[in-house]
Every structure is written in structure tokens, then in C-alpha cells.
Design an enzyme around this catalytic site. Structure first.
Site, PDB file in Angstrom:
ATOM      1  N   GLY A  17      99.839 113.952  40.686  1.00  0.00           N
ATOM      2  CA  GLY A  17      98.403 113.363  41.168  1.00  0.00           C
ATOM      3  C   GLY A  17      97.558 114.331  41.649  1.00  0.00           C
ATOM      4  O   GLY A  17      97.874 115.826  42.004  1.00  0.00           O
ATOM      5  N   CYS A  18      96.580 114.030  42.235  1.00  0.00           N
ATOM      6  CA  CYS A  18      95.953 114.562  42.891  1.00  0.00           C
ATOM      7  C   CYS A  18      96.829 114.731  43.831  1.00  0.00           C
ATOM      8  O   CYS A  18      95.244 116.140  45.197  1.00  0.00           O
ATOM      9  CB  CYS A  18      94.783 113.946  43.849  1.00  0.00           C
ATOM     10  SG  CYS A  18      93.432 112.715  42.742  1.00  0.00           S
ATOM     11  N   TYR A  19      97.483 114.784  45.170  1.00  0.00           N
ATOM     12  CA  TYR A  19      97.866 115.193  46.016  1.00  0.00           C
ATOM     13  C   TYR A  19      98.589 116.120  46.103  1.00  0.00           C
ATOM     14  O   TYR A  19      99.148 116.370  46.743  1.00  0.00           O
ATOM     15  CB  TYR A  19      98.429 114.116  47.255  1.00  0.00           C
ATOM     16  CG  TYR A  19      99.450 113.119  46.040  1.00  0.00           C
ATOM     17  CD1 TYR A  19     100.562 113.136  45.324  1.00  0.00           C
ATOM     18  CD2 TYR A  19      99.038 111.445  46.184  1.00  0.00           C
ATOM     19  CE1 TYR A  19     101.815 112.044  44.977  1.00  0.00           C
ATOM     20  CE2 TYR A  19     100.558 111.020  45.760  1.00  0.00           C
ATOM     21  CZ  TYR A  19     101.041 111.099  44.923  1.00  0.00           C
ATOM     22  OH  TYR A  19     102.102 110.127  44.605  1.00  0.00           O
TER      23      TYR A  19
END
Length: 356
Positions: free
Chosen positions: A153-155
Site C-alpha cells: 500500500g501507500c507506505y
């Protein structure tokens, strides 16, 4: 005498986004799906306050210039396209967008010198993987080591930088090509409630590429930090369904982030005794997320100007977003101590310190 460890540096960064702006088209599609007039009015106010002006998609316009949700568009079929069709689109478009970002590195990239390739991509799957496709297109040697970071995901963009840093620290002569490519707009779903529609409102497509080595120039990469919030595993979820990847993004996320980041023990863990550094590269996960970080850390609004600018121009491009923020900092000649921090499924945060 103990030999000093090399100082890994992010020598260069380049970004790329598609040319099809779908932000207003999504709002026009989503708003009528809310049948309750009061709820629709709230949704309209929240879209206006989202801090997003543009979001970009690899999905092409229709012959008449319409968006992917218009008649003749990618999503114009009963029940929306199945996951298999979306993954075929990922296989078609993700390598091209990644190569656009890589091309932006210009003279900073010498394929003959690349020893490692680290790719982050969480919005699609194929095998042989996108890492192999990019290696082949770039003409990288068969001995180049590859790492593929998927579905974090986003990280994941922070994880990719940390991985590259570890490689250079263990192999001082390494030259690592870091790539993030995300096609979030492949995962539209038929929601008719405000929360999932507001979640989809944020996401966009984008790619970034960087060079990490021990050579001079760019941002020196420091230690990494990881933080998982207890009892938050259902606040951000990313499940594979029959109609694409299904995002769950709870409205509780900003409040939990603000509550957690305001704690002195968490701030010491992330920043040390000196507190937040002058340069804050924060994942542009949405206006409410950036507001939560700003208030929790008690920093001036200007401290997150780079993140807010990326959000306005591109929306949330999952793992590529944090690299866009760092690229803006690098382009404007930012200097001083900094930290890059991104939030994603879990709810968790990943961070890496840097010195510009």
C-alpha cells in the site's frame, strides 16, 4: 581501525503521471449514486474541500473524449470489469508509465552501472513481474538483483527507499534503481455510500524513479522507522475481490493518526529528542490526513506545503506519492534535516530520515 559505513544517498528522482484527468468525471459519476439529498450535499461539500484539483488515469478517454465511466469507457459494462480485465490493463499500462518516470532521470541513469532494481507496485500483479519487464526494457544485465515490493500500500515507497539504503550500506559499490508505479484508477467499485466514494475520490495513477548509491549528490538517507497502531487492522484494508481490489478506508483514520502522533513517546521514536525536523515529507493520503499530522505535530501549515501541493496536482498515488513529495523538495533545493513518512494498511506508518 573500524571502517566507516558508506552514506547511501538518493542521488536523483523523476516522476511521471498520465495525461487523462478524471477527477471531475468521477465526482459527476459518484454524486448521483447518493440518493439521500442530505448525504449528497455533504459529499459535495467534502469533494470541494478535498484539496485535490486533478487526478490522472492511464485509462484512455473514449472516442468522444469521455472518461472511463462514460459510455464506451473502460468501466462501461454490466457490473464493471472483472479483476482479470483490470490486471490485463495493469500489464499493458504499468510498464509504460514506469518507463516514463525512468526516462526522466536522464543522465543520472546509466543502465550499465545498475546493480540492483527495487520496484514497489501494489495495484496489480503479473508474472514474470514488472521488475523483470523493466529490467528487460532497460537492457539490464542478467546478474542485476531484483526486489519486488507488492501489496504493502501507500507506505511501500518508503520501504523501497529503506531497502535501497540497506543494499548500499552492505555493498558500497551498489547502484540501485528504485521504481514505484501505481495504477489506482483500475479499481473503481460500484459503491453507493459516502465513505467508499470519498476513499475512491482520492486515488490516482503515477510513477516515480530514483537512483540510490554512495555517490555524492542528492539526499543522504538515514535510519528507518516502523510503527503499527494496535487495534487498527480494519481501518485501512485492501482486499482482492472479483471486481478489482476493494479498498476500505475508515473515516476514523485521521483521528487515530492525530491521537497517535501527538503522543510524546511516539514523537521520540520517530524524531528523537529534537522533535520534528524542518523538512517533513508526509504522504499526501488526503487533506484530512495532512491536517491530522499538522495538528498532532503542532507545525506551521507551511511545513506540509510540498505534500499539499502534490495532493492538489495529482491526488493520492499510493506508494509513488511520497516520492513525488521528495522530488518536489529536491527540485526546489530544500536543505536541512528531514523525514519521509507514509501511512497505509494496518493502520501502520513507515518512515526514513534524510538530510538534504
Amino acid at each position: 581501525m573500524k571502517k566507516s559505513m558508506p552514506s547511501p544517498r538518493l542521488n536523483a528522482l523523476a516522476t511521471a503521471a498520465p495525461g487523462h484527468d478524471i477527477h471531475q468525471a468521477f465526482i459527476d459519476w459518484a454524486t448521483p449514486r447518493l440518493t439521500d439529498e442530505r448525504v449528497r450535499a455533504i459529499f459535495t461539500r467534502m469533494t470541494a474541500r478535498s484539496g485535490i484539483d486533478h487526478r490522472w488515469s492511464v485509462l484512455p478517454p473514449t472516442r468522444s473524449g469521455g472518461s472511463p465511466v462514460a459510455a464506451g469507457g473502460f468501466y462501461d459494462m454490466p457490473g464493471l470489469p472483472p479483476t482479470s480485465v483490470r490486471m490485463a490493463a495493469y500489464a499493458d499500462h504499468a510498464p509504460d508509465l514506469a518507463m516514463q518516470a525512468i526516462a526522466g532521470l536522464d543522465d543520472a541513469l546509466d543502465p550499465a552501472r545498475i546493480t540492483h532494481l527495487v520496484v514497489a507496485s501494489c495495484t496489480g500483479f503479473l508474472a514474470p513481474g514488472i521488475d523483470q519487464i523493466l529490467a528487460r526494457r532497460l537492457g539490464l544485465g542478467a546478474a542485476v538483483e531484483r526486489v519486488l515490493i507488492g501489496f504493502m500500500g501507500c507506505y511501500a515507497g518508503v520501504t523501497a527507499l529503506r531497502t535501497a539504503r540497506h543494499i548500499v550500506r552492505s555493498e558500497p559499490g551498489a547502484v540501485v534503481l528504485v521504481v514505484s508505479v501505481e495504477l489506482s484508477t483500475l479499481h473503481l467499485s460500484l459503491a453507493d455510500e459516502p465513505e467508499p466514494l470519498l476513499a475512491m475520490l482520492q486515488f490516482s495513477d503515477g510513477a516515480a524513479a530514483g537512483i540510490v548509491s554512495a555517490a555524492a549528490g542528492g539526499f543522504e538517507l538515514g535510519e528507518g522507522r516502523s510503527l503499527a497502531l494496535e487495534g487498527s487492522e480494519n481501518l485501512i484494508r485492501w482486499d482482492i475481490g472479483d471486481r478489482g481490489f476493494e479498498m476500505t478506508l475508515s473515516g476514523e483514520v485521521p483521528g487515530r493518526l492525530r491521537e497517535t502522533l501527538a503522543r510524546p513517546d511516539i514523537q521520540r521514536e520517530l524524531f528523537g529528542d529534537a522533535g520534528p525536523p524542518p523538512l517533513l515529507a508526509v504522504h499526501a493520503g488526503g487533506r484530512s490526513v495532512l491536517d491530522a499530522v499538522e495538528h498532532a505535530l503542532e507545525v506551521a501549515p507551511a511545513a506540509l506545503a510540498d505534500s499539499r501541493s502534490v495532493l492538489a496536482r495529482y491526488g493520492n498515488m499510493s506508494s509513488a506519492t511520497i516520492l513525488f513529495v521528495l522530488a518536489d523538495m529536491m527540485a526546489r533545493g530544500a536543505s536541512g534535516e528531514g523525514i519521509a513518512i507514509a501511512f497505509g494498511p494496518g493502520l501502520a506508518a513507515e518512515a526514513i530520515r534524510f538530510r538534504a
